[in-house]
Design a protein around this motif. Structure first.
Motif, PDB file in Angstrom:
ATOM      1  N   ARG A   1       9.691  18.984  -1.758  1.00  8.97           N
ATOM      2  CA  ARG A   1       8.966  17.460  -1.371  1.00  8.97           C
ATOM      3  C   ARG A   1       8.840  16.886  -1.992  1.00  8.97           C
ATOM      4  NH1 ARG A   1       4.901  15.790  -3.790  1.00  8.97           N
ATOM      5  NH2 ARG A   1       3.434  16.819  -4.965  1.00  8.97           N
ATOM      6  N   TRP A   2       8.970  15.682  -1.661  1.00 12.61           N
ATOM      7  CA  TRP A   2       9.513  14.235  -2.328  1.00 12.61           C
ATOM      8  C   TRP A   2       7.932  14.004  -3.406  1.00 12.61           C
ATOM      9  CZ3 TRP A   2      11.999   9.441  -1.740  1.00 12.61           C
ATOM     10  CH2 TRP A   2      13.813   9.085  -1.399  1.00 12.61           C
ATOM     11  N   GLY A   3       8.005  13.170  -4.259  1.00 12.05           N
ATOM     12  CA  GLY A   3       6.838  12.610  -5.082  1.00 12.05           C
ATOM     13  C   GLY A   3       6.413  11.275  -4.021  1.00 12.05           C
ATOM     14  N   MET A   4       4.814  11.279  -4.270  1.00 14.49           N
ATOM     15  CA  MET A   4       4.104  10.889  -3.131  1.00 14.49           C
ATOM     16  C   MET A   4       3.513   9.600  -4.737  1.00 14.49           C
ATOM     17  SD  MET A   4       4.706  11.246  -0.600  1.00 14.49           S
ATOM     18  CE  MET A   4       3.807  10.062   0.152  1.00 14.49           C
ATOM     19  N   PRO A   5       3.578   8.484  -3.729  1.00 20.32           N
ATOM     20  CA  PRO A   5       2.805   7.658  -4.998  1.00 20.32           C
ATOM     21  C   PRO A   5       1.565   7.657  -6.136  1.00 20.32           C
ATOM     22  CG  PRO A   5       3.620   5.885  -2.689  1.00 20.32           C
ATOM     23  CD  PRO A   5       3.679   7.820  -2.843  1.00 20.32           C
ATOM     24  N   ASP A   6       0.704   8.908  -5.661  1.00 17.05           N
ATOM     25  CA  ASP A   6      -0.212   9.439  -6.541  1.00 17.05           C
ATOM     26  C   ASP A   6       0.409  10.366  -7.536  1.00 17.05           C
ATOM     27  OD1 ASP A   6      -2.959   8.845  -6.645  1.00 17.05           O
ATOM     28  OD2 ASP A   6      -2.864  10.837  -6.673  1.00 17.05           O
ATOM     29  N   ASP A   7       1.313  10.644  -7.488  1.00 22.69           N
ATOM     30  CA  ASP A   7       2.266  11.966  -8.388  1.00 22.69           C
ATOM     31  C   ASP A   7       2.098  11.193  -9.673  1.00 22.69           C
ATOM     32  OD1 ASP A   7       1.939  13.932  -6.876  1.00 22.69           O
ATOM     33  OD2 ASP A   7       3.549  13.309  -5.991  1.00 22.69           O
ATOM     34  N   PRO A   8       2.830  10.360 -10.049  1.00 26.48           N
ATOM     35  CA  PRO A   8       3.117   9.289 -11.293  1.00 26.48           C
ATOM     36  C   PRO A   8       1.861   8.700 -11.712  1.00 26.48           C
ATOM     37  CG  PRO A   8       4.291   8.207  -9.576  1.00 26.48           C
ATOM     38  CD  PRO A   8       4.224   9.397  -8.451  1.00 26.48           C
TER      39      PRO A   8
ATOM     40  N   ASN B   1       5.383  -2.234 -13.439  1.00 29.07           N
ATOM     41  CA  ASN B   1       5.968  -1.388 -12.325  1.00 29.07           C
ATOM     42  C   ASN B   1       6.750  -2.001 -11.316  1.00 29.07           C
ATOM     43  OD1 ASN B   1       5.211   0.765 -10.123  1.00 29.07           O
ATOM     44  ND2 ASN B   1       4.879  -1.104  -8.963  1.00 29.07           N
ATOM     45  N   HIS B   2       6.793  -3.443 -12.012  1.00 24.08           N
ATOM     46  CA  HIS B   2       7.700  -4.287 -11.063  1.00 24.08           C
ATOM     47  C   HIS B   2       9.061  -3.873 -11.131  1.00 24.08           C
ATOM     48  CE1 HIS B   2       7.594  -6.438 -14.487  1.00 24.08           C
ATOM     49  NE2 HIS B   2       8.786  -7.135 -14.713  1.00 24.08           N
ATOM     50  N   ALA B   3      10.040  -4.175 -10.135  1.00 27.52           N
ATOM     51  CA  ALA B   3      11.839  -3.991 -10.156  1.00 27.52           C
ATOM     52  C   ALA B   3      12.041  -4.872  -9.028  1.00 27.52           C
ATOM     53  CB  ALA B   3      11.875  -2.593  -9.989  1.00 27.52           C
ATOM     54  N   LEU B   4      13.140  -5.252  -9.248  1.00 20.37           N
ATOM     55  CA  LEU B   4      13.935  -5.558  -7.923  1.00 20.37           C
ATOM     56  C   LEU B   4      14.826  -4.382  -7.762  1.00 20.37           C
ATOM     57  CD1 LEU B   4      15.501  -8.193  -6.957  1.00 20.37           C
ATOM     58  CD2 LEU B   4      17.525  -8.057  -7.946  1.00 20.37           C
ATOM     59  N   SER B   5      14.482  -5.063  -5.659  1.00 19.18           N
ATOM     60  CA  SER B   5      15.490  -3.708  -5.373  1.00 19.18           C
ATOM     61  C   SER B   5      16.425  -4.465  -4.556  1.00 19.18           C
ATOM     62  CB  SER B   5      14.517  -3.608  -4.103  1.00 19.18           C
ATOM     63  OG  SER B   5      12.844  -3.288  -4.507  1.00 19.18           O
TER      64      SER B   5
ATOM     65  N   ARG C   1       1.309  -1.166  -0.282  1.00 15.96           N
ATOM     66  CA  ARG C   1       0.121   0.347  -0.208  1.00 15.96           C
ATOM     67  C   ARG C   1       0.939   1.462   0.167  1.00 15.96           C
ATOM     68  NH1 ARG C   1      -3.730  -2.836   4.271  1.00 15.96           N
ATOM     69  NH2 ARG C   1      -2.613  -4.049   4.639  1.00 15.96           N
ATOM     70  N   GLY C   2       1.688   1.461   0.557  1.00 13.24           N
ATOM     71  CA  GLY C   2       2.943   1.711   0.192  1.00 13.24           C
ATOM     72  C   GLY C   2       3.641   3.004  -0.987  1.00 13.24           C
ATOM     73  N   GLY C   3       3.261   1.632  -2.065  1.00  8.20           N
ATOM     74  CA  GLY C   3       3.827   1.804  -3.455  1.00  8.20           C
ATOM     75  C   GLY C   3       3.083   2.656  -4.632  1.00  8.20           C
ATOM     76  N   ILE C   4       4.272   2.681  -5.838  1.00  9.00           N
ATOM     77  CA  ILE C   4       3.249   2.970  -6.449  1.00  9.00           C
ATOM     78  C   ILE C   4       2.552   2.571  -7.019  1.00  9.00           C
ATOM     79  CG2 ILE C   4       4.244   3.860  -9.378  1.00  9.00           C
ATOM     80  CD1 ILE C   4       6.410   4.809  -8.020  1.00  9.00           C
ATOM     81  N   GLY C   5       2.459   1.054  -7.111  1.00  7.02           N
ATOM     82  CA  GLY C   5       1.784   0.336  -8.173  1.00  7.02           C
ATOM     83  C   GLY C   5       0.662  -0.195  -7.397  1.00  7.02           C
TER      84      GLY C   5
END
Length: 284
Positions: free
Chosen positions: A246-253, A121-125, A32-36
């Protein structure tokens, strides 16, 4: 070729649910904290049915941990614009070469047999480093997840479209990059930057390949986004690099990506689009 007429009055009146009846797969939508997650919520709010891909084992190995997929899906379901829209979810380990095709099949089946939109949207962290510290294993791991699986996902999507509804319009692919070509680049994340750069480079080629199927392909650079992976002084110093402080937030993209999925973006394809709030890569 005949010229297209001007839109009618009815066509110019914006549908409050511009993705009504469309179906979408969003990968990497397990937190729930992610862009996806933010993208999935936007698509659902616009009327789409959405399939959320997750790989919980990856998130649980990271400092931020994972969420329960069913709870994430419920949070997306709560914002549905269309009451009859479906919200489903399922796992896939996209390091496996056959996983992207299976994921496209699973998503289409869960959403009624058709798939219109893919947001990769997935990626390896983690598992990365500087030029001096990277090794073949790091490069191969990022290649498999960040680049190879995305291209295979697009391939499977194109095959699905050709087999099921080739004449339809409204097909969309959105991939994600990381601004690795801006200013100082990403010298501390060579493997990640390399593979994300590959996606940016292949965007136009994929757009050309899918144009006959009425599918657009675009790639979004979201810039630094607060997905709960950083805090403290480093977080604050990065915030200073944004004009808005401020940082971008997930809802920005997510707002941009959701718009790219609508008919209003039908003439935009083959583009790498920065959505990073004027972020500066250096303090100079």
């Amino acid at each position: 070729m005949p010229k297209l007429p001007h839109p009618t009055s009815a066509e110019l009146r914006r549908d409050p649910l511009p993705l009504r009846g469309r179906t979408a797969l969003v990968t990497g939508a397990s937190r729930r904290g992610g862009i996806g997650f933010a993208v999935a919520r936007r698509l659902a709010a616009y009327g789409a049915s959405v399939y959320l891909h997750h790989h919980v084992a990856h998130d649980e190995a990271m400092p931020w941990g994972g969420d329960r997929p069913a709870e994430v899906a419920d949070a997306v379901r709560d914002v549905r614009g269309a009451p009859d829209a479906v919200v489903a979810h399922g796992p896939a380990d996209l390091t496996a070469p056959d996983a992207p095709a299976r994921l496209i099949r699973d998503a289409a089946e869960a959403l009624g047999g058709r798939l219109d939109i893919v947001v990769a949207n997935h990626a390896l962290s983690g598992q990365d480093g500087t030029l001096d510290t990277i090794d073949a294993a790091m490069l191969d791991a990022h290649w498999a997840v960040d680049a190879r699986s995305v291209v295979l996902l697009v391939q499977a999507f194109a095959r699905h479209r050709a087999a099921t509804h080739a004449a339809d319009t409204g097909g969309r692919v959105v991939m994600m990059t990381s601004g690795q070509d801006i200013a100082d680049g990403m010298p501390g994340e060579i493997a990640y930057a390399l593979q994300k750069g590959a996606l940016a480079s292949v965007t136009r080629s994929l757009a050309t390949a899918l144009a006959p199927q009425s599918v657009t392909v675009n790639t979004v650079n979201p810039g630094p986004v607060d997905t709960d992976y950083l805090d403290g002084e480093t977080y604050d110093s990065i915030a200073e690099l944004f004009p808005a402080k401020r940082w971008g937030m997930p809802d920005d993209p997510a707002r941009l990506i959701a718009w790219l999925a609508t008919d209003e973006a039908a003439w935009i394809t083959g583009q790498v689009i920065d959505s990073e709030g004027g972020f500066r890569r250096t303090l100079g």
